[in-house]
Each structure stands twice: as structure tokens, then as C-alpha cells.
Design an enzyme around this catalytic site. Structure first.
Site, PDB file in Angstrom:
ATOM      1  CE  LYS A 192      -1.740   2.662   3.077  1.00  0.00           C
ATOM      2  NZ  LYS A 192      -1.781   3.978   2.365  1.00  0.00           N
ATOM      3  CB  SER A 245       4.294   8.571  12.182  1.00  0.00           C
ATOM      4  OG  SER A 245       3.100   7.842  12.427  1.00  0.00           O
ATOM      5  CD  GLU A 266      12.902   4.065   8.113  1.00  0.00           C
ATOM      6  OE1 GLU A 266      12.835   5.006   8.943  1.00  0.00           O
ATOM      7  OE2 GLU A 266      12.767   4.215   6.898  1.00  0.00           O
ATOM      8  CB  CYS A 300      12.597   9.013   8.513  1.00  0.00           C
ATOM      9  SG  CYS A 300      13.530   7.961   7.391  1.00  0.00           S
ATOM     10  CD  GLU A 397      10.062  12.304  12.105  1.00  0.00           C
ATOM     11  OE1 GLU A 397      10.911  11.875  11.308  1.00  0.00           O
ATOM     12  OE2 GLU A 397       9.102  11.621  12.517  1.00  0.00           O
TER      13      GLU A 397
END
Length: 795
Positions: A192, A245, A266, A300, A397
Site C-alpha cells: 500500500k 510515523s 522503520e 526520517c 519530529e
């Protein structure tokens, strides 16, 4: 005006990329895309579509199918049907398919680059020169792994049907990171893509058709978070691989806890960019441009926390501000621009909100003097100074072109600031002193560290994080093994309650000895000392025939807390030379051997004489094996393209909580604790409930074997209660649980707080007496995490 003056004053003219070929491709598909399931395009059920827009101008690119649970189910069924077809192919044939994909990506590279740019908003230079070449590289590299799979991973097999969910920041590259190793390992895939950037994934589906990839091997289902949720929860998916996330990663961990699905995550990052006073500052500033402003900071592993030595702070900040003035922001299709468009309005609003919050918390905001384009989603490169290490912009973040700057004075302070985050994805260290750079790189808790460089990637080098940046790796050998599992484990039976062992061969008690025996008091073992349980209670322990063997201390939450504290204080064990750790383990084996008869005699009353003798002998050999492995299971040196070496170092995970199996009280304990400490971890172990009195024998062996205090801590009690405390404890870095299915689910569900690594037997039976199932690489790989340190060389 002189020629030199004219040269300095020249402005870059626009150099627009012509998108007509990419737009023609969209038009050929009537700008409407269905799902790619079973090798063909299928209309979504129900027929629901959403818009995919160009973030640089808001124009509609295409209508994209919204995946439902029914669509996901159809894709999973197609992948399941294709799995035996894909498996029966030889490694060479699978390798040829991956090679063909790589070639086709290269043939369509320009079109793919333009599609990526107009869908994502990143500059065409990045799509053309970084993303698409790396996509081809990943499929070439994993074509090689497919070819040598049986030789390099003998005894391993594919996981099965893999569900993969990727983010919007590197759409096609993330697809390659996921699909290439999955196919090389023999899996089939349902992927996806992100709802904001699905177009290149659909272009990839067309490539799969063009090369004749067997139908159902790759399936693409588009949609929003509901589609991803349906994929995660589908009962016929064997593994989930997710990039995104940390919050969603937690939700996935929770959703899969009561299933045997394997999981690799990850997740987010807040990576430090550390600059020492001896660094080449001009090079470091250019590194910052790549570190935080690549892809508009929507990376990231972006170097979003600048840590600069105090003595160079004023000079460095001035250089950064000057460089920001020369960064060009504009149309992503302009080959002369540096910063493109933010992917979506929701992300732009988040960036603005967090910068405003940073300013309200005391930060000083610096931005270039030039204006942003009036059309599209743009945000200027931003520098925040006077940032406190605990402020929101230093901890959360942002995922945008925002750099938060802080200062340090000493190397020790630099490392403390670098590790002052819940994340641990990447870091960049700048110093002309290689000793300083490598010393800091070794101490930073991150999965990737770049020395005097940043954002270096290659298919041969693993990428992934520590702590709340997730677990598992993408790329390299360590990334491939995420999609494999031992053949025996896949076929292992469910764990059954073992019948009571026979007591026919137990020695009879001496009839002449009528004096009362001296009570043998067993205590907990914490910090190298015997400790009474905080509860003040004990629980009875019985032999196989029901006779009393004594009482075992009933540990509780406070005892676990004390044990974890002791284990944390012993973390210097990880810094000990591997040879020295090996010597301690050899000494443990020696002392265990000296006491084999008395330990076997006591153990026999629970498991029978035959098993007891076998457990003791196997335990001695197992300790010897891990003593041997302690200085041999080490890392690798990669030679990626360019003048770099990447040092893939095996590092201890930290403090591991271990729930030992019931069926082999001694051997199960040894088989789990020894690989953990051989690799430098400290341990809090909960022994088998069948015979927790084994503690008394083990701590006497440890005490006489020079094992440093706190390396192994043993807390007996009711495993279900102690598991909850261990799994919820934020200073436990990993949980190993080898009990029934319910305990495995509990370990995973309760560990989401700090996203600790979890390894369980999924309620399956291990044959602890065999080398194939009871020791070796499987255990060692779970006892380490791989840190890749990139070091450039040459002028």
C-alpha cells in the site's frame, strides 16, 4: 563591471524539465487508476476514488482508487495463490525477474523521475539523480541475493505473504526497499503506497506487467489509513513491513500483538548533526544542506538537530544563514532549484505550527529574505537558534526544512545531547580528527552514523533505527533476513504442556540418614548478590511425583525494578573486549561442569534423570558454544559506490528481559541468557516456573566465574505478573518470551510504550536439545542490532 563581478552577480535562470512524457502516460491511463491485483487492474469495491494533486501548483494529476477491506482481501488471496508458484521457481529464475525489473526501471528512469517530482513535490534533480538510480540499484543488488539465497541462507525459507506500507517522502525508493528483498527471499507482496504519492507505485505495477512477473507476486492496493489498517489486520498476512510515523508504528505493534505476524518498523527520527571545532566548516554547511533541506526536510533521518561546539557557534551560524540566502525555492521541475514543495496542506500546517511553538518556547527564528512562491505549498529553509534541548522543536519530529541548533562544550556533552531523544535512527558527525569522529559514532545510539557526510544510502548497507525509531533493517544482508525464517520454525508444532517426567530412576533416599535436612534457602539474584524478595513471600516447588522440593522466592514489581537498575549499572559489559567476555563464558562452562552431578541430581526430581543429565551436558556445551561465538559473530565492511566504506558493527541491544521456557528449566535458561550476554547485553531473567530453584545453582556458578555484578539478574515468581512489569519497563530494551501463545501476545502488546524489540516463540515448541533449534545464528542475530558507520576516504 568586470567579468569577475558579473560572474558573482549572475542569477540562475530557470531550467525547466519538460513533463510532457509523464503527462502523456497519465493521459494514456485516462488519469484514473484502479488497484493492481493478481496481475491485472481491478476496479475498487465499492468504486470509490480520491484525488492525487501536484503540491507545487494544486493541479489534479489523477483519480486514485480507495482500497476497502474487500480489495485488500482480494489482493492477499492473489498473493497467497501466487506464493507456491513463486516458491517453485529456482533462485536463478527469481533473480532474472528482479534483474529485469532493474533494467526496466532504467529504461523508464526519466518518466519515473518526473512522475515522482510532480506527485511528491521534491526537486527533479533529487528524483533524477538520487531516487531513481537507487531504485534500480536495489533491484540489481537483490537480484544477486536471489541468485545465492540457498547458499547464503541454507535452512531458511520465505515468510509467505508480506504486507508492506510505505510513506510519501520517497515513494518509489521506499517501494524498492520493501519489494526487492521480499521478492528475493521468495515472498509475495501486497503493498500500500501513501495516499499522497501513489502514482509511481502504479507505474511500477505496469513494469511488473511488462516483464511478465507471475500474476499475484506483486499486488498494489491504494488508499488511506483505512486501507493500511485492513492490510495489517488481515489474518492471512504473514509479515508486516512498515515505514512511517512512530505513532502509527505503535498502533501496528498493538494490532498484530495477538498474531504470529512478523513485524519490521522503520519509524521517525530526530537525528543529530554534530560539528566539532576542528571540522571543515564549509563542507559541514554543505552537508547541512543535504542533511536537513534534502526533500524539503521531509526525511526520517534528516539532520534536524544541529549540535555545534560552542567555540565555533557564532561563525557557523553566520555561514548557515548566508548559505540559506542562496538556496533556491521554487517549481520542483526546475533543475536549478534546491527546495521544492511540501507534500500536502496538512504537512505544511504542521511545520508552521511547530515552528511557532518553538519560537514561543524561546527559540530565535531565521529565514531567508526572499519571498516564497505564491502558488503551491512552500516553506522557507528555517534555522532556529537558542533552542533548549528539552524544547518541543528539539524533541519532536517536524518533518520539514527546519533546523534546531544547540551548542556543546565537550565530547561527552555532545554525545549526551545526541542521545537526548526517544529516537535513534541516524546521526552525522563532523571532525577532521578520525579518532574523535569514530569515538562519537560508536557512542551515539543510532542505526546509521555518517562521518563527514550525510544521507548516504546503498542497497548493500543496512538502514534502520534503535529505540523508538523502530527495529529491523532495510538493505544489506540484515535487511534480507527480515523476510526469511528458519524452515523448522515455520513448521514447528504448538507448545504443549509436558507430562510429568518419570521418577523410576531417581535414587532412593538413604535409610540410614534420619536426621533432619538443612534447609536450602534460595533467593533472587540481583546485582551479583543474593536478595530476599520484596514481597516477603515464597511459592512451593514440587517434584514430578508431587513431593515438596522447597520454596522459591516470589518476586514482584519492585524486585524487577531493582534488577533492571542493576543491569543498567552493568552496561560496561558491552564495552568489554569480546575476548574477555568469551573468557568469562568459558569459566562459566568450566564451573558448571564441575557441579554437573549435584545439579543433575536436583534437576532429575523434576524432569527425570535422563532429561536432567541431558540438560546439564547440553548446557555445558551451549555455554562453550557462545564463548566461542563471543568474538566471532561480528560485523562486516561494505564497499558501497563512491569513496566510502561502511562499517556494519554488531552492537548490544542493551538490557534484555528474558522469560525462560518451562519444558527445559536449565537448558532453556542457558540457551537464552548465554547468547544475550555473549553479545554484550545485560539480562533480567525469569526462570522456569517448573523448577525456579535452579537459581540457587546458577548464581553460585556465576559468582565463581568472574561474571561482573548485574550482567545477569534472576527474579523468580509468577511469570505472567513479572512479564507485565518487564514489558512495560522503559529501561528494558528487548523482551524474549518463550512460553505459550498467550504470553507471546502479552509480551508484544505491553511493549509498545518504548517500542522495545520483542522476540517470542509464538507459542511454538523449540527442541532445546538440538543445535539447529537451540543455538546459533538465530539467537545471536536477535542479541544484536547493526549500526552502519559510513566513513569517506580520499581527497
Amino acid at each position: 563591471m568586470s567579468i569577475a563581478q558579473r560572474f558573482v552577480s549572475m542569477e540562475y535562470g530557470p531550467a525547466p524539465e519538460d513533463p510532457k512524457e509523464a503527462l502523456a502516460w497519465l493521459d494514456a491511463h485516462k488519469r484514473k487508476f484502479s488497484h493492481f491485483i493478481g496481475g491485472e487492474w481491478r476496479t475498487p469495491q465499492p468504486a470509490d476514488y480520491f484525488d492525487s494533486n501536484d503540491p507545487s501548483n494544486g493541479e489534479l494529476l489523477a483519480k486514485i482508487a480507495q482500497g476497502s477491506a474487500a480489495d485488500v482481501d482480494a489482493a492477499v488471496k492473489a498473493a497467497r495463490a501466487a506464493f507456491p508458484v513463486w516458491q517453485v521457481l529456482t533462485p536463478h529464475i527469481r533473480a532474472r525477474y528482479l534483474y529485469a525489473i532493474a533494467r526496466q526501471v532504467q529504461k523508464h528512469s526519466r518518466r519515473l523521475a518526473v512522475l515522482e517530482t510532480i506527485d511528491n513535490g521534491k526537486p527533479i534533480r533529487e528524483s533524477r539523480d538520487i531516487d531513481i538510480p537507487l531504485v534500480a540499484r536495489h533491484f540489481y543488488h537483490h537480484a544477486g541475493w536471489a541468485q545465492v539465497l540457498d547458499q547464503e541462507f541454507h535452512g531458511y525459507t520465505a515468510s509467505g505473504v508480506v504486507g508492506q506500507i510505505i510513506p510519501w517522502n520517497f515513494p518509489l525508493l521506499m517501494l524498492a526497499w520493501k519489494i526487492a528483498p521480499a521478492l528475493a527471499a521468495g515472498n509475495t507482496v501486497v503493498l500500500k503506497p501513501a495516499e499522497f504519492t501513489p502514482i509511481t507505485a502504479l507505474a511500477f505495477a505496469e513494469i511488473c506487467q511488462e516483464i511478465g512477473l507471475p500474476k499475484g507476486v506483486v499486488n498494489i492496493v491504494t488508499g488511506d489509513g483505512r486501507t493500511g489498517e485492513a492490510l495489517v489486520k488481515h489474518p492471512d498476512v504473514d509479515k508486516i513491513a512498515f515505514t512511517g510515523s512512530t505513532e502509527v508504528g505503535r498502533a501496528i505493534r498493538k494490532a498484530t500483538a495477538d498474531t504470529p505476524k512478523r513485524l519490521s518498523l522503520e519509524l521517525g527520527g530526530k537525528s543529530p548533526f554534530v560539528i566539532f571545532d576542528d571540522a571543515d566548516l564549509d563542507s559541514a554547511v554543505e552537508g547541512l544542506v543535504d542533511g536537513i533541506w534534502l526533500n524539503q526536510g521531509q526525511v526520517c533521518c534528516a539532520g534536524s538537530r544541529l549540535l555545534m561546539q560552542e567555540s565555533i557557534a557564532v561563525t557557523l551560524v553566520a555561514k548557515i544563514r548566508a548559505r540559506m540566502e542562496n538556496l533556491r525555492v521554487g517549481s520542483p521541475l526546475d533543475k536549478a532549484i534546491d527546495i521544492g514543495a511540501i507534500v500536502a496542506p496538512v504537512q505544511l500546517n504542521r511545520i508552521k505550527r511547530l515552528v511557532d511553538q518553538g519560537v514561543s518556547e524561546g527559540a530565535t527564528c531565521s529565514q531567508p529574505s526572499y519571498a516564497m512562491p505564491t502558488k503551491g505549498l512552500y516553506y522557507p529553509p528555517t534555522l532556529l537558534t537558542n533552542v533548549h534541548p528539552s524544547s518541543t522543536v528539539a524533541q519532536e519530529e517536524i518533518f520539514g526544512p527546519v533546523l534546531a541548533a544547540m551548542t556543546f562544550r565537550t565530547l561527552k556533552e555532545a554525545v549526551e545531547l545526541a542521545n537526548n531523544t526517544a529516537y535513534g535512527l541516524a546521526a552525522s558527525v563532523w571532525s577532521e580528527n578520525i579518532n574523535v569522529a569514530l569515538q562519537v559514532a560508536a557512542q551515539i545510539k543510532a542505526g546509521v552514523v555518517w562521518v563527514n557526510s550525510t544521507n548516504m544510502f546503498d542497497a548493500a548497507c543496512g538502514f534502520g533505527g534503535y529505540r523508538e525509531s523502530g527495529y529491523g533493517r532495510e538493505g544489506g544482508r540484515e535487511g534480507l533476513i527480515e523476510y526469511l525464517q528458519p524452515v523448522w520454525f515455520k513448521n514447528a508444532p504448538k507448545l504443549k504442556v509436558q507430562p510429568a517426567a518419570s521418577t523410576e530412576q531417581l535414587p532412593a533416599a538413604s535409610k540410614d540418614d534420619t536426621s533432619p535436612s538443612i534447609d536450602r534457602t534460595v533467593k533472587l539474584y540481583i546485582g551479583g548478590k543474593q536478595a530476599r524478595p520484596d514481597s516477603g513471600y515464597s511459592i512451593p516447588v514440587n517434584a514430578a511425583d508431587g513431593t515438596s522440593l522447597g520454596e522459591s522466592p516470589l518476586g514482584n514489581r519492585k524486585d524487577i525494578r531493582n534488577a533492571v537498575e542493576a543491569a543498567r549499572k552493568a552496561e560496561g559489559w558491552a564495552k568489554a573486549a569480546a575476548h574477555n567476555r568469551a573468557q568469562v563464558l568459558y569459566y562459566i562452562a568450566e564451573n558448571l561442569s564441575q557441579r554437573r552431578e549435584e545439579i543433575s541430581e536436583r534437576l532429575a526430581r523434576v524432569v527425570g534423570e535422563k532429561q536432567a543429565q541431558a540438560e546439564v551436558e547440553a548446557s555445558i556445551q551451549r555455554v562453550f558454544s557462545y564463548a566461542a561465538w563471543a568474538d566471532k559473530f561480528d560485523g562486516r565492511v561494505h564497499n558501497p559506490p563512491g569513496r566510502n566504506v561502511a562499517l556494519a558493527m554488531h552492537e548490544a541491544i542493551g538490557t534484555v528481559g528474558i522469560l525462560c521456557p518451562t519444558e527445559a528449566p536449565l537448558l532453556g535458561f542457558i540457551s537464552l541468557v548465554m547468547p544475550a550476554i555473549a553479545m554484550g547485553n545485560t539480562v533480567v531473567a525469569v526462570p522456569s516456573e517448573t523448577y525456579p530453584l535452579i537459581i540457587g545453582d546458577l548464581y553460585q556458578v556465576f559468582d565463581t566465574s568472574d561474571l561482573p555484578a548485574g550482567v545477569v539478574n534472576i527474579v523468580s515468581g509468577r511469570q505472567a505478573d513479572l512479564l507485565k512489569t518487564l514489558a512495560e519497563h522503559d529501561d528494558i530494551d528487548a523482551i524474549w518470551c518463550f512460553r505459550d501463545e498467550a504470553a507471546s501476545a502479552q509480551a508484544k502488546a505491553l511493549s509498545i510504550g518504548n517500542l522495545k524489540q520483542v522476540w517470542t516463540n509464538e507459542g511454538r515448541a523449540f527442541d532445546w536439545f538440538t543445535i539447529e533449534q537451540g543455538e546459533g545464528h538465530l539467537f545471536l542475530e536477535h542479541a544484536v542490532q547493526v549500526k552502519n558507520i559510513w566513513v569517506p576516504y580520499g581527497e
